[in-house]
Every structure is written in structure tokens, then in C-alpha cells.
Design an enzyme around this catalytic site. Structure first.
Site, PDB file in Angstrom:
ATOM      1  N   LYS A  91     -11.359  -5.084  -8.779  1.00  0.00           N
ATOM      2  CA  LYS A  91     -11.987  -3.681  -8.988  1.00  0.00           C
ATOM      3  C   LYS A  91     -10.696  -2.749  -8.931  1.00  0.00           C
ATOM      4  O   LYS A  91     -10.861  -1.743  -9.715  1.00  0.00           O
ATOM      5  CB  LYS A  91     -12.801  -3.500  -7.736  1.00  0.00           C
ATOM      6  CG  LYS A  91     -13.923  -4.231  -7.851  1.00  0.00           C
ATOM      7  CD  LYS A  91     -14.855  -3.907  -6.524  1.00  0.00           C
ATOM      8  CE  LYS A  91     -14.524  -4.971  -5.576  1.00  0.00           C
ATOM      9  NZ  LYS A  91     -15.399  -4.953  -4.434  1.00  0.00           N
TER      10      LYS A  91
ATOM     11  N   LYS B  80       0.664  -1.149   0.211  1.00  0.00           N
ATOM     12  CA  LYS B  80      -0.037   0.028   0.286  1.00  0.00           C
ATOM     13  C   LYS B  80       0.879   1.183  -0.099  1.00  0.00           C
ATOM     14  O   LYS B  80       0.481   2.328  -0.567  1.00  0.00           O
ATOM     15  CB  LYS B  80      -0.944   0.149   1.002  1.00  0.00           C
ATOM     16  CG  LYS B  80      -1.975  -1.003   1.242  1.00  0.00           C
ATOM     17  CD  LYS B  80      -2.889  -1.102   0.401  1.00  0.00           C
ATOM     18  CE  LYS B  80      -4.258  -1.967   0.434  1.00  0.00           C
ATOM     19  NZ  LYS B  80      -5.194  -1.983  -0.660  1.00  0.00           N
TER      20      LYS B  80
ATOM     21  N   LYS C   7      -5.421 -11.602 -11.658  1.00  0.00           N
ATOM     22  CA  LYS C   7      -6.790 -12.105 -11.377  1.00  0.00           C
ATOM     23  C   LYS C   7      -7.733 -10.877 -11.561  1.00  0.00           C
ATOM     24  O   LYS C   7      -7.387  -9.778 -11.610  1.00  0.00           O
ATOM     25  CB  LYS C   7      -6.921 -12.565 -10.024  1.00  0.00           C
ATOM     26  CG  LYS C   7      -6.662 -11.592  -8.884  1.00  0.00           C
ATOM     27  CD  LYS C   7      -6.964 -12.135  -7.376  1.00  0.00           C
ATOM     28  CE  LYS C   7      -6.449 -11.218  -6.296  1.00  0.00           C
ATOM     29  NZ  LYS C   7      -6.764 -11.781  -5.095  1.00  0.00           N
TER      30      LYS C   7
END
Length: 332
Positions: free
Chosen positions: A197, A111, A194
Site C-alpha cells: 500500500k 522511517k 513487492k
């Protein structure tokens, strides 16, 4: 019955990866386990959604949980923020979580690299909140992917540390749980990795997508110029499309196009048209239920209230016992 706990962040609509990778198994689990399925709206605050956006995405996930077949009478479907005891346990667990171990978490490092301008305390302590989600209901089985297994290990660490600190045998250990022996790979449409979103709407086939939207997305999916040799190994973007077809199409259809590819006779236009139509058929029932449930505000409210009551009862019992173990006492 053992307790299963799983949550989905309220960051948007659910897609085929969510359905085949998780929701379809949740529907089966609820007949054999004590299941808590929640919408992780507290977790989503790390990316600072607008109030309207947060409300819309939470509602959408509730609707899609129901449309996928999760029964609110068999399972507990609830919104994370409706159970304030989760935040209270999060506070207590933070007292026993150390900076070094939180900073070493792979997801935190990822992150920070992805958005160095938004390194907030919520991201750092994400594993503590996840642990609290599980421990509040004494969950022992947690359906997670490989990317979450480190967080689950930290959940065990925090629970065991609490037990040692207060010399109790209170929190149980939670372990990764795959209800199905067969792992379903649901890749995205962008040619790599994969379905997710975070890679944009064009990468995902959402459960609520209209047939026209599905056709447009699939026809734009990444492909190549076609095979140049008989029986050659498929490059990743093409293998991904075949993997998607394996999820939604009959085996005979997959074999037909595989044979054409191996003979260098495949036409990607025909392949994609078939894939799109099979996706439309595969999502038809869920899509129609999404439309039906979305229009019934009273039913949605009833489900959310029922879930808050059931989850709250479980959480209040845990917090009462945790407070007593820690030593908090009312003097009035």
C-alpha cells in the site's frame, strides 16, 4: 497448542500480497494452533490518521479477515485498542528498552529517512509495542517477513531481560513462523518490489477491487517494448508480471505465455487481459464475501465483541501476573 500471534496495521484495504502471503495460511493455522489475529490500530497512530479514517480502515480489515476465511470461533480476531492491557505491558517493557538499541533498529532508520518531519516516539518504540502484542498472549510463533525478523529478535531480548531482571522464567521466546514451506512472491504492478500500500493504489490489487478496477490496473501495469532476442532473461517488470500470473493462473497458462515470450511472439495486451481475468476469478469468492459481510453491521459488532472478550481474558491474566512479578501491590 502453541500460540500464534499476528497483526495487520489498519492503514487500508488488504491486497493480493496480504492474502497469498499471510491470510490464506492463517485460515489453515487456526485448525492447529491457538491463534490471535489482531488489527494494529495503535501502531497506525504513528502516521496520524483521522478518526473517521481510522474507524473505516479498522472495520475494513475486520471484514476482510472474515471474508478470507478466518473463523472467529476458532481464532481470536480483535482490535488492538480494545485490549488496554497491551498498552500497559508496553509501558512496563519500555522501562527495560534502551535508546541505543531502539535507534539502531533498521525500520526506525528507514522511517526517519522516509519522513524526517515525523520522527515520533511511537516510531522509536514500535518494536516494544510489537513485543507487547506477542508477549501479552505468550506467543511463540509469529508469521513475519524478513523485514520484521529484527523486531522479533528484540521481542526475545525484551522478554528475556524481564525474566533476568525479576529472576523468573515467565516470558517464552517467540520465533518467526512460516506455515507453508513454499514462499509466495506477490510483486506489485509498478515494476519493482513487492505489492504494498505504501507504493500507492495503482501498485495493488485489493481483495475488494471490482472486476473493472482490476482490469484497468493490470492493463496499466509497467511493461516494456517486448523481447528482442529468443530466450532472453526477463527484466524485473516483466518477471514480476509472470510471477503474478504464477500466483493466480493455471500452470498451463503461464507456460503458454512463457513460450511466446521466449519466441519473441508475446503480445503484452493479450498477456495482461488474461492476467486480469485470472485475478478476477481468483478473488471472486473473497470479493463477494466482503460485500456480504460489509452489509451486516450486527455480525461485525458481534465478532469484534467476541474477540475483545477472548483477547482480554488472556491479556488480563498476563498483566495480573506481571504486576505481581514487578512488585505492585494493592494496599486496600
Amino acid at each position: 497448542m502453541e500460540t500464534v500471534v499476528s497483526g495487520i496495521r489498519s492503514t487500508g484495504k488488504l491486497h493480493l500480497g496480504n492474502y497469498y502471503g499471510a491470510l490464506s495460511n492463517f485460515v489453515k493455522m487456526q485448525n492447529e494452533y491457538n491463534c490471535f489475529f489482531f488489527i494494529a490500530d495503535l501502531h497506525s497512530l504513528t502516521t496520524h490518521p483521522t478518526p473517521h479514517g481510522l474507524q473505516q480502515t479498522v472495520r475494513q480489515v475486520v471484514v476482510e479477515y472474515l471474508a478470507a476465511g478466518i473463523d472467529p470461533e476458532k481464532s481470536t480476531i480483535y482490535i488492538q485498542s480494545d485490549v488496554p492491557e497491551v498498552a500497559e505491558l508496553y509501558l512496563y517493557m519500555n522501562m527495560n528498552a534502551y535508546m541505543g538499541e531502539l535507534e539502531r533498529a533498521a525500520s526506525f532508520k528507514d522511517k526517519v529517512r522516509a519522513d524526517p518531519n515525523n520522527v515520533n516516539a511511537g516510531l522509536l518504540t514500535y518494536p516494544v509495542l510489537m513485543a507487547s502484542d506477542i508477549l501479552i498472549h505468550h506467543g511463540t510463533k509469529v508469521p513475519v517477513g524478513k523485514d520484521q525478523e529484527q523486531h522479533l529478535e528484540m521481542t526475545r531480548t525484551f522478554g528475556n531481560r524481564f525474566n533476568r531482571l525479576y529472576e523468573v522464567d515467565y516470558f517464552k521466546e517467540a520465533f518467526a513462523f512460516s506455515y507453508s514451506d513454499k514462499l509466495v512472491k506477490v510483486p506489485g504492478l509498478d515494476g519493482q518490489g513487492k505489492m504494498g500500500k505504501s507504493n500507492g493504489d495503482a501498485n495493488c490489487i485489493y481483495l475488494s477491487d471490482t472486476p473493472d478496477a482490476i482490469r484497468k490496473k493490470v492493463m496499466r501495469a509497467v511493461s516494456d517494448g517486448g523481447p528482442t532476442e529468443m530466450n532472453q532473461v526477463k527484466p524485473e517488470p516483466i518477471q514480476n508480471l509472470f510471477d503474478l500470473m504464477k500466483v493466480v493462473s493455471p500452470a498451463s497458462t503461464v507456460q503458454h505465455f512463457d513460450d511466446l515470450y521466449n519466441k519473441c511472439e508475446i503480445r503484452y495486451g493479450d498477456f495482461k487481459k488474461q492476467l486480469a481475468e485470472d485475478m478476477i476469478i481468483a478473488t471472486e469468492d473473497v470479493r463477494s464475501r466482503i460485500e456480504e459481510i460489509s452489509a451486516d453491521n450486527d455480525y461485525i459488532s458481534k465478532v469484534v465483541k467476541l474477540g475483545a472478550d477472548k483477547a482480554g481474558e488472556s491479556a488480563r491474566k498476563t498483566i495480573k501476573e506481571v504486576r505481581e512479578i514487578i512488585g505492585f501491590k494493592k494496599f486496600y
